[in-house]
Design a protein around this motif. Structure first.
Motif, PDB file in Angstrom:
ATOM      1  N   TRP A 446       0.845  -1.206   0.000  1.00  0.00           N
ATOM      2  CA  TRP A 446       0.000   0.000   0.000  1.00  0.00           C
ATOM      3  C   TRP A 446       0.872   1.244   0.000  1.00  0.00           C
ATOM      4  O   TRP A 446       0.687   2.176   0.773  1.00  0.00           O
ATOM      5  N   GLY A 447       1.856   1.234  -0.890  1.00  0.00           N
ATOM      6  CA  GLY A 447       2.827   2.312  -0.969  1.00  0.00           C
ATOM      7  C   GLY A 447       2.307   3.536  -1.703  1.00  0.00           C
ATOM      8  O   GLY A 447       1.110   3.680  -1.970  1.00  0.00           O
ATOM      9  N   PRO A 448       3.221   4.425  -2.101  1.00  0.00           N
ATOM     10  CA  PRO A 448       2.834   5.716  -2.689  1.00  0.00           C
ATOM     11  C   PRO A 448       2.136   5.620  -4.041  1.00  0.00           C
ATOM     12  O   PRO A 448       1.407   6.535  -4.416  1.00  0.00           O
ATOM     13  N   THR A 449       2.349   4.533  -4.761  1.00  0.00           N
ATOM     14  CA  THR A 449       1.724   4.410  -6.084  1.00  0.00           C
ATOM     15  C   THR A 449       0.533   3.455  -6.068  1.00  0.00           C
ATOM     16  O   THR A 449      -0.038   3.169  -7.116  1.00  0.00           O
ATOM     17  N   GLU A 450       0.163   2.952  -4.893  1.00  0.00           N
ATOM     18  CA  GLU A 450      -0.936   2.002  -4.776  1.00  0.00           C
ATOM     19  C   GLU A 450      -1.977   2.520  -3.789  1.00  0.00           C
ATOM     20  O   GLU A 450      -1.693   3.360  -2.946  1.00  0.00           O
ATOM     21  N   SER A 451      -3.191   2.002  -3.911  1.00  0.00           N
ATOM     22  CA  SER A 451      -4.250   2.330  -2.956  1.00  0.00           C
ATOM     23  C   SER A 451      -4.432   1.157  -1.986  1.00  0.00           C
ATOM     24  O   SER A 451      -3.818   0.107  -2.136  1.00  0.00           O
ATOM     25  N   PHE A 452      -5.320   1.331  -1.019  1.00  0.00           N
ATOM     26  CA  PHE A 452      -5.624   0.273  -0.053  1.00  0.00           C
ATOM     27  C   PHE A 452      -6.751  -0.631  -0.550  1.00  0.00           C
ATOM     28  O   PHE A 452      -7.309  -1.401   0.240  1.00  0.00           O
ATOM     29  N   SER A 453      -7.093  -0.542  -1.829  1.00  0.00           N
ATOM     30  CA  SER A 453      -8.206  -1.337  -2.363  1.00  0.00           C
ATOM     31  C   SER A 453      -7.944  -2.832  -2.285  1.00  0.00           C
ATOM     32  O   SER A 453      -8.890  -3.627  -2.198  1.00  0.00           O
ATOM     33  N   SER A 454      -6.670  -3.232  -2.299  1.00  0.00           N
ATOM     34  CA  SER A 454      -6.332  -4.656  -2.255  1.00  0.00           C
ATOM     35  C   SER A 454      -6.330  -5.227  -0.846  1.00  0.00           C
ATOM     36  O   SER A 454      -6.149  -6.433  -0.668  1.00  0.00           O
ATOM     37  N   ALA A 455      -6.528  -4.386   0.155  1.00  0.00           N
ATOM     38  CA  ALA A 455      -6.527  -4.863   1.545  1.00  0.00           C
ATOM     39  C   ALA A 455      -7.748  -5.748   1.795  1.00  0.00           C
ATOM     40  O   ALA A 455      -8.827  -5.499   1.239  1.00  0.00           O
ATOM     41  N   PRO A 456      -7.604  -6.795   2.601  1.00  0.00           N
ATOM     42  CA  PRO A 456      -8.775  -7.611   2.953  1.00  0.00           C
ATOM     43  C   PRO A 456      -9.861  -6.761   3.603  1.00  0.00           C
ATOM     44  O   PRO A 456      -9.568  -5.753   4.240  1.00  0.00           O
ATOM     45  N   ARG A 457     -11.111  -7.171   3.441  1.00  0.00           N
ATOM     46  CA  ARG A 457     -12.227  -6.356   3.933  1.00  0.00           C
ATOM     47  C   ARG A 457     -12.129  -6.138   5.442  1.00  0.00           C
ATOM     48  O   ARG A 457     -12.365  -5.020   5.932  1.00  0.00           O
TER      49      ARG A 457
END
Length: 502
Positions: A446-457
């Motif tokens: 979840w770094g500077p070029t990514e969002s937290f959308s891939s985090a488990p619910r």
């Protein structure tokens, strides 16, 4: 009856806070009208609905007496539930507009906005209606100085009880009062906050940023939030002048607002140099910029100006918990990334809009450590510790030590929970730290070029809770879940066991 009246005041005040949130939906409505966006229907529905809920709460829980003396727990309850209700209603425009499909994502985005964290689950920011982007920035701006402080400045009739609310929301171990009356202090802070927003907007607009983007980023900078209107954040503008302008704006946003107020009122800079926290804050920033610049210089083919600019940008972005990015700092050498991770534990000045641990607490912990070493050598030594030119009580010292323990413990416990969901340790650790510390972007998954959308619910709900804990500085949230009777019983049990051991 006394507790019932106070409970009435809690929910009555939360209703008043929701009215403020509803009124702020005017800005996205104006934006939708200007750009002729169909999502105006979302806010035309949510604004009266939020108003209706707020008015209904006020009617149902109207206190019998106007001046009810609030305890610390009551102030904490108003602040905590006010933030939760604001996030619950603030997430509805995202769901109704189709921005998110799940409640977890919408609540994460709303809580990140009000808590001024800047972590996002949006993958395509530029594809969203401008009214939705405006609403994201408005939640930042409301959460920056604080909905409670705005409420006290505009509507509060709680008298001395207002102080409990402001203390529960404002950051730092030592609370500053600008005026004898807390309402006057709140008004002064918000006037300075609005002035800072206007100056930042003009600065960004002069750096060739269009008016819409300038206003959104001004809201995010002064609130030290980090929501941008671009997918690549500030890096998409490719403007060195803009980056330097934002470096200065983020640095100013990390300064104690009480210190800024005293400087403006007395028209003298001597307050800055006499303030230990400001000097340490400036020293940490300069030292970190130097270390990061030296580390990344080879990556920029010895281009000192580029390395210095991007190092200064990200050092200020992380220490002030703003969270903007202008390049992928994960590609930097390990030494530079370690400095950035350490800055996540730092935070800027107490009394600013930043989240995190705060410089003032680090100063107090260092003083405590030095005093204990001196006491080891000289057991009868008596030494008074100070912070913000005020003598520190033992209660404040214990509070700071406990806060440090809770901050570290919550980070490690959350890391363990997220690791149990199958996420890598570094990703779990920096993700939890970024949310609790209010930084926003982490390092890794979840770094500077990514969002937290891939985090488990489940992780998104946990991170949302960490955002709330971090923004309200842990004690405020935990206080309402710590029953007095239970606390008394546990204290007696601990006292009994300690006597048995003796």
């Amino acid at each position: 009856m006394g507790r019932a009246r106070k409970g009435n005041v809690v929910w009555y005040t939360v209703g008043e806070l929701l009215i403020i949130v509803a009124c702020c939906m005017v800005l996205p409505i104006i934006t939708a009208l200007f750009y002729r966006e169909s999502c105006i229907n979302v806010f035309l529905f949510m604004m009266p609905l939020t108003l209706a809920i707020g008015i209904m709460m006020m009617l149902c829980w109207r206190p019998a007496k106007k001046n009810v003396h609030l305890q610390v727990r009551d102030g904490a309850a108003i602040v905590t539930f006010g933030w939760i209700f604001a996030a619950l209603l603030g997430m509805c425009p995202y769901l109704l507009a189709g921005t998110f499909d799940t409640v977890a994502d919408a609540f994460f985005e709303a809580m990140s906005g009000f808590a001024t964290v800047g972590a996002s689950v949006l993958d395509d920011i530029e594809g969203q209606p401008r009214a939705i982007l405006m609403w994201r920035s408005v939640t930042h701006w409301l959460g920056g100085m604080g909905i409670i402080v705005l409420f006290v400045a505009l509507l509060s009739n709680l008298g001395a009880g207002a102080m409990q609310m402001v203390r529960a929301e404002t950051a730092g171990p030592v609370k500053d009062k600008l005026h004898p009356k807390i309402a006057d202090s709140a008004r002064s802070l918000w006037l300075l906050y609005i002035f800072n927003t206007a100056i930042t907007f003009l600065l960004l607009f002069c750096c060739k940023m269009d008016a819409f983007d300038a206003l959104n980023h001004a809201f995010s900078i002064v609130a030290t939030g980090g929501f941008s209107t671009r997918n690549s954040s500030i890096g998409s503008y490719e403007s060195p002048l803009l980056e330097w302008a934002m470096v200065g704006a983020m640095y100013m946003s990390g300064i104690n607002y009480a210190l800024l107020f005293m400087t403006f009122r007395n028209r003298s800079l001597r307050h800055f140099w006499k303030n230990r926290e400001f000097c340490v804050y400036t020293g940490v920033v300069l030292g970190a910029v130097f270390l990061v610049t030296i580390s990344v210089l080879p990556e920029y083919q010895e281009n000192l100006f580029t390395a210095l600019r991007q190092s200064a940008f990200h050092v200020l972005s992380i220490i002030t918990t703003t969270g903007f990015v202008c390049c992928d700092y994960e590609q930097w050498p390990t030494a530079a990334c370690v400095v950035l991770i350490l800055l996540m534990f730092s935070g800027a000045c107490a009394g600013s809009t930043t989240c995190g641990f705060k410089i003032d607490r680090h100063i107090i912990l260092v003083q405590q450590a030095m005093r204990e070493v001196q006491r080891f050598l000289h057991p009868r030594l008596v030494r008074t510790l100070k912070a913000s030119e005020k003598r520190l009580t033992e209660q404040t010292l214990h509070s700071v030590t406990a806060f440090f323990y809770l901050f570290v413990a919550l980070t490690l416990f959350s890391t363990f929970i997220v690791c149990c969901m199958g996420v890598d340790f570094l990703d779990s650790f920096t993700g939890a730290l970024a949310c609790l510390g209010g930084v926003g972007p982490a390092i890794g998954l979840w770094g500077p070029t990514e969002s937290f959308s891939s985090a488990p619910r489940l992780a998104k709900w946990l991170f949302s809770a960490l955002m709330l804990l971090g923004r309200l500085e842990i004690y405020t949230v935990l206080a309402i879940f710590w029953p007095s009777k239970s606390q008394h019983l546990w204290y007696k049990k601990l006292q009994f066991f300690s006597e048995q051991e003796e």
